[in-house]
Design a protein around this motif. Structure first.
Motif, PDB file in Angstrom:
ATOM      1  N   LEU A 158       0.837  -1.080  -0.020  1.00 55.44           N
ATOM      2  CA  LEU A 158      -0.114  -0.014  -0.014  1.00 55.44           C
ATOM      3  C   LEU A 158       0.815   1.442   0.076  1.00 55.44           C
ATOM      4  O   LEU A 158       0.594   2.375  -0.694  1.00 55.44           O
ATOM      5  CB  LEU A 158      -0.987  -0.128   1.201  1.00 55.44           C
ATOM      6  CG  LEU A 158      -1.983   1.122   1.379  1.00 55.44           C
ATOM      7  CD1 LEU A 158      -2.922   1.118   0.029  1.00 55.44           C
ATOM      8  CD2 LEU A 158      -2.779   1.114   2.566  1.00 55.44           C
ATOM      9  N   LEU A 159       2.012   1.013   0.805  1.00 62.36           N
ATOM     10  CA  LEU A 159       2.658   2.364   0.727  1.00 62.36           C
ATOM     11  C   LEU A 159       3.710   2.573  -0.597  1.00 62.36           C
ATOM     12  O   LEU A 159       3.367   3.590  -1.053  1.00 62.36           O
ATOM     13  CB  LEU A 159       3.998   2.095   1.788  1.00 62.36           C
ATOM     14  CG  LEU A 159       4.941   3.481   2.052  1.00 62.36           C
ATOM     15  CD1 LEU A 159       4.143   4.732   2.462  1.00 62.36           C
ATOM     16  CD2 LEU A 159       6.120   3.133   2.900  1.00 62.36           C
ATOM     17  N   THR A 160       3.684   1.466  -1.447  1.00 63.25           N
ATOM     18  CA  THR A 160       4.269   1.707  -2.566  1.00 63.25           C
ATOM     19  C   THR A 160       3.314   2.260  -3.632  1.00 63.25           C
ATOM     20  O   THR A 160       3.618   3.207  -4.476  1.00 63.25           O
ATOM     21  CB  THR A 160       4.807   0.167  -3.063  1.00 63.25           C
ATOM     22  OG1 THR A 160       5.725  -0.417  -2.274  1.00 63.25           O
ATOM     23  CG2 THR A 160       5.394   0.434  -4.387  1.00 63.25           C
ATOM     24  N   ILE A 161       2.128   1.749  -3.397  1.00 59.68           N
ATOM     25  CA  ILE A 161       0.934   2.443  -4.226  1.00 59.68           C
ATOM     26  C   ILE A 161       0.777   3.853  -4.144  1.00 59.68           C
ATOM     27  O   ILE A 161       0.463   4.703  -4.895  1.00 59.68           O
ATOM     28  CB  ILE A 161      -0.383   1.774  -4.128  1.00 59.68           C
ATOM     29  CG1 ILE A 161      -0.085   0.270  -4.734  1.00 59.68           C
ATOM     30  CG2 ILE A 161      -1.421   2.318  -4.846  1.00 59.68           C
ATOM     31  CD1 ILE A 161      -1.583  -0.726  -4.365  1.00 59.68           C
ATOM     32  N   VAL A 162       0.681   4.333  -2.724  1.00 60.02           N
ATOM     33  CA  VAL A 162       0.534   5.518  -2.407  1.00 60.02           C
ATOM     34  C   VAL A 162       1.847   6.322  -2.847  1.00 60.02           C
ATOM     35  O   VAL A 162       1.576   7.696  -3.526  1.00 60.02           O
ATOM     36  CB  VAL A 162       0.413   5.736  -0.954  1.00 60.02           C
ATOM     37  CG1 VAL A 162       0.340   7.289  -0.364  1.00 60.02           C
ATOM     38  CG2 VAL A 162      -0.809   5.085  -0.255  1.00 60.02           C
ATOM     39  N   ASN A 163       3.054   5.853  -2.963  1.00 64.34           N
ATOM     40  CA  ASN A 163       4.142   6.614  -3.385  1.00 64.34           C
ATOM     41  C   ASN A 163       4.051   6.808  -4.888  1.00 64.34           C
ATOM     42  O   ASN A 163       4.318   7.978  -5.081  1.00 64.34           O
ATOM     43  CB  ASN A 163       5.363   6.044  -2.785  1.00 64.34           C
ATOM     44  CG  ASN A 163       5.589   6.192  -1.318  1.00 64.34           C
ATOM     45  OD1 ASN A 163       5.243   7.077  -0.877  1.00 64.34           O
ATOM     46  ND2 ASN A 163       6.390   5.126  -0.874  1.00 64.34           N
TER      47      ASN A 163
END
Length: 788
Positions: free
Chosen positions: A608-613
């Motif tokens: 999820l952090l990767t997608i948000v970034n």
């Protein structure tokens, strides 16, 4: 007693005596004066009687019928007349008519006499004149002054005196005539001379003296300067007779130039006279005319138009080569100078003339040009299919010129042109665009139905020849603004040398939207075209409104994504931090299930952090605020870092990574984080679509300053219908992949490559795998790096 006188009495007595004495003396003086006056009166009577006798004698003398005297006493008093003139002189007897000299004297004599009498009366100038009457009689007139009076005596001459007076008048007339002729000869430009019987010059005119370079005619005569040579003068003297004057062209030298004269010399008993007319210019003109005629003949001989010239005898005088080629007649026949009638008969016999029902009348009409002053023009349609325009014009000196212009090609072109015009007219009439053409005078020349329908005008209102002002008035109910027909009128009727074209859009009151174009045409014409763009404009407006709505929605989306991305990163960071904390022994031991749940939470949070970034990066790129942090990158170290970062993913998917690169790739100036992110995204995407036990290939090399690499997997490949959209955001091809992502990986790769001014492309075949090609150019070395 004696009485004494008193003093008063003595005074009175003295006065009486004085008065009586004075009266007596006066009486005596008066008696003596009376005697004197009677003597003087007697003398005056005697003198008056003598004067009357003398006047009677003078009047008897004056009253002769051969003379008449007119006496003026003062300037304003009526004249007195004495005597009469003979009736045969034509002089009127009445005193009131005598002084009207113009009625009975010749005009020249009357005018001269009037002036002489006027000078006699008012300027006291005497005169002596000989005048002629209208009856051819001669009268002597003498004007004198005597005792303050003016006398004019008219004497009718006869016998020898009359003859002498007539001779004087004739002499004066001859002298005046000679002076007039000499003045006339002095004024002309031709040299004139007079010789005596010995051939010596007696008189020359001014032109003669100028020709022999003398200062005056007198000098030319005195110095005997000859204008003609000795041989010429001898030939004139030998050949000239009173009955046959000399008349030839003579060449001589005048002012150092060879000059040709037309000399005329006439002989008489008293000598001879001659005139020389300069014909040098005429000779030059004759030679020039000869050269001009030859030049014209050469010019006509090279013309493509057939020309034939017939002389005053109607015989062929000249023809050019085009004439001979047109009629194909024998050269001997043409050189024989045939008659014009014979020429036409020859053409008719050869079946080269138009067929005529009445040949005689047709030929007579054709030959009537010799009797006409006007040029005749006719069209001949020959049997061989040719069409000739025949132009026949008569010469002022006789003869005629025939011009045969071949119009065959012109008629053919005109026919095709008329056909083309009709086709174009039909085409224009059936166009959906409105078309109107205006001439240089601002009057409409043509318009099609579409033009009239768009502007709502009738065919009568757009009749050819209607001025644009009238068209403007007819179109005003549809559109009446300065940028409309008023602007069209100004452009069409402008006198500017350069007429620029113009384009624009009009929206009529009816809601129609027209695209117009003002196009200059040749011959100062102007074309107006109108295209109905109402539907297109409406669709365009709808699309613009929709696009504006989409742009606003996209802006809202970007703002929402950026806001949400920043808001999501903080809780995700806390989740990841607490998850990592739970894995440590500090919190306490976890059972197997708890550890498994913690791993799932950590993995999902990282994804999820990767997608948000990724979303935040794309939003930053779209907003145009992302800036690359350039630095020098050692490509070998970069590949090592990427390989280490991909180890876990490769082991998890049981996929191998093979890197093919030269021994030393060197350095490149780029953003290290973004370049590494590009490689990781491509390798992650390749691992995701690679089957277990397969190998992902990363090939790297350098081309100049550019860094090139491609990533190849051996997965299921990408179908052709999806290949064009692989770089679109949120476009995910989950078929054949081990993990389903948000579809942002390749989009981020394309954005970062574009920020580096590089290129990225994909080659893929279904069932054979996919290869992604990238080229990253090296940027300029940053100032901070260069300083280090």
């Amino acid at each position: 007693m004696q009485r004494l006188f008193t003093s008063s009495e003595m005074v009175g007595f003295s006065l009486v005596i004085g008065i009586l004495s004075a009266a007596l003396l006066s009486a005596v003086w008066l008696i003596r004066q009376r005697g004197t006056l009677e003597a003087e009166s007697q003398e005056m009577r005697s003198a008056l009687s003598d004067a009357r006798q003398r006047i009677s004698r003078y009047q008897a003398i004056i009253a002769d019928k051969n003379r008449r005297i007119v006496i003026w006493d003062g300037n304003d008093r009526k004249p007195e007349f004495l005597g009469q003139l003979p009736g045969e002189t034509g002089a009127p007897q009445a005193e009131s008519e005598f002084l009207a000299f113009g009625r009975w004297l010749k005009p020249s004599s009357a005018g001269e006499l009037d002036k002489a009498i006027e000078r006699l009366r008012f300027d006291a100038q005497s005169f002596d004149l000989i005048v002629e009457t209208n009856h051819q009689e001669v009268i002597e007139v003498q004007g004198r002054l005597s005792g303050g009076r003016a006398f004019a005596r008219f004497v009718a001459l006869n016998n020898l005196r009359a003859e002498l007076a007539e001779l004087k008048i004739e002499r004066s007339r001859l002298k005046a005539s000679i002076a007039t002729f000499e003045a006339l000869l002095d004024a002309i430009e031709q040299p004139v001379w007079q010789r005596d019987t010995e051939g010596r010059l007696v008189w020359v005119n001014q032109a003669y003296s100028e020709a022999v370079e003398a200062t005056s005619p007198a000098q030319a005569v005195t110095e005997e300067r000859e204008i003609l040579g000795t041989v010429s003068r001898e030939r004139i003297r030998a050949t000239s007779t009173p009955e046959s004057p000399f008349h030839e062209k003579v060449s001589t030298v005048v002012r150092g130039n060879r000059t040709f004269f037309d000399v005329v010399d006439a002989r008489s008993a008293s000598g001879s006279g001659g005139m020389a007319i300069d014909i040098s210019q005429a000779e030059s003109l004759r030679e020039e005319l000869t050269r001009t005629l030859k030049s014209h003949a050469d010019t006509l001989d090279h013309l493509a138009t057939a020309v034939a010239i017939f002389d005053r005898d109607r015989r062929l005088q000249f023809y050019n080569q085009a004439f001979a080629q047109l009629w194909q007649l024998d050269t001997p026949f043409l050189e024989a100078r045939p008659d014009n009638s014979e020429f036409l008969d020859r053409l008719r016999a050869a079946n080269k003339l138009p067929e005529q029902l009445n040949w005689k009348n047709w030929k007579e009409n054709a030959l009537s040009v010799y009797r006409s002053f006007e040029t005749q023009t006719d069209l001949w349609h020959l049997p061989n299919g040719q069409t000739l325009r025949v132009i026949a014009s008569a010469h002022p000196q006789g003869g005629a010129t025939w011009v045969f212009e071949n119009l065959t090609e012109q008629v053919d072109l005109e026919t095709r042109y008329n056909t083309l015009v009709r086709v174009q007219g039909e085409t224009i009439d059936h166009l959906s665009e409105g078309v109107a053409v205006f001439g240089p005078d601002g009057r409409i020349q043509l318009s099609n139905p579409a033009f009239r329908a768009l502007w709502g005008i009738t065919e009568a209102e757009a009749t050819p020849g209607t001025h644009i002002r009238s068209i403007e008035a007819a179109c005003a109910p549809s559109y009446d603004r300065p940028d409309g027909w008023k602007a069209f009128s100004k452009m069409i009727t402008s006198f500017d040398d350069e007429r620029p074209s113009s384009q624009g859009t009009l929206e009529l009151y009816s809601g129609l939207v027209l695209d117009f174009a003002v196009t200059p045409l040749p011959n100062a014409q102007t074309m107006l075209t109108f295209v109905n763009m109402t539907d297109s404009v409406r669709a365009e407006r709808a699309l613009k409104e929709k696009n504006e709505a989409l742009q606003k929605a996209d802006e809202l989306k970007n703002e929402f994504v950026q806001h949400v991305s920043y808001e999501l990163r903080s809780p995700l960071t806390n989740i990841i931090g607490f998850t990592d904390l739970l894995k440590t022994p500090v919190v306490g031991p976890l059972n197997e299930r708890q550890a498994e749940y913690i791993d799932h939470i950590s993995t999902s949070s990282a994804v999820l952090l990767t997608i948000v970034n990724d979303i935040l990066d794309l939003a930053t790129v779209d907003a145009g605020i992302m800036r690359l942090e350039y630095a020098e990158i050692d490509l070998d170290d970069l590949l090592d870092d990427v390989s280490m970062q991909m180890t876990d993913r490769l082991q998890e998917n049981n996929v191998a990574l093979e890197i093919n690169a030269s021994g030393h790739l060197g350095q490149i100036v780029a953003d290290p984080q973004r370049l590494k992110q590009i490689l990781v995204k491509l390798l992650t995407n390749a691992v995701n679509f690679s089957p277990e036990g397969s190998t992902v290939n990363l090939k790297c090399w350098r081309e100049g300053a550019d860094f090139l690499f491609n990533v190849t997997d051996h997965g299921c490949g990408i179908p052709q219908d999806i290949l064009a959209t692989v770089f679109d955001r949120f476009s995910s091809n989950s078929k054949g992949g081990k993990r389903t992502g948000a579809g942002l990986g390749l989009s981020i790769v394309e954005s970062f490559v574009s920020l580096h001014h590089g290129t990225v492309s994909i080659d893929s075949d279904a069932g054979r795998g996919t290869t992604v090609h990238c080229r990253i150019p090296s940027a300029a070395v940053p100032q901070s790096v260069a300083a280090e």
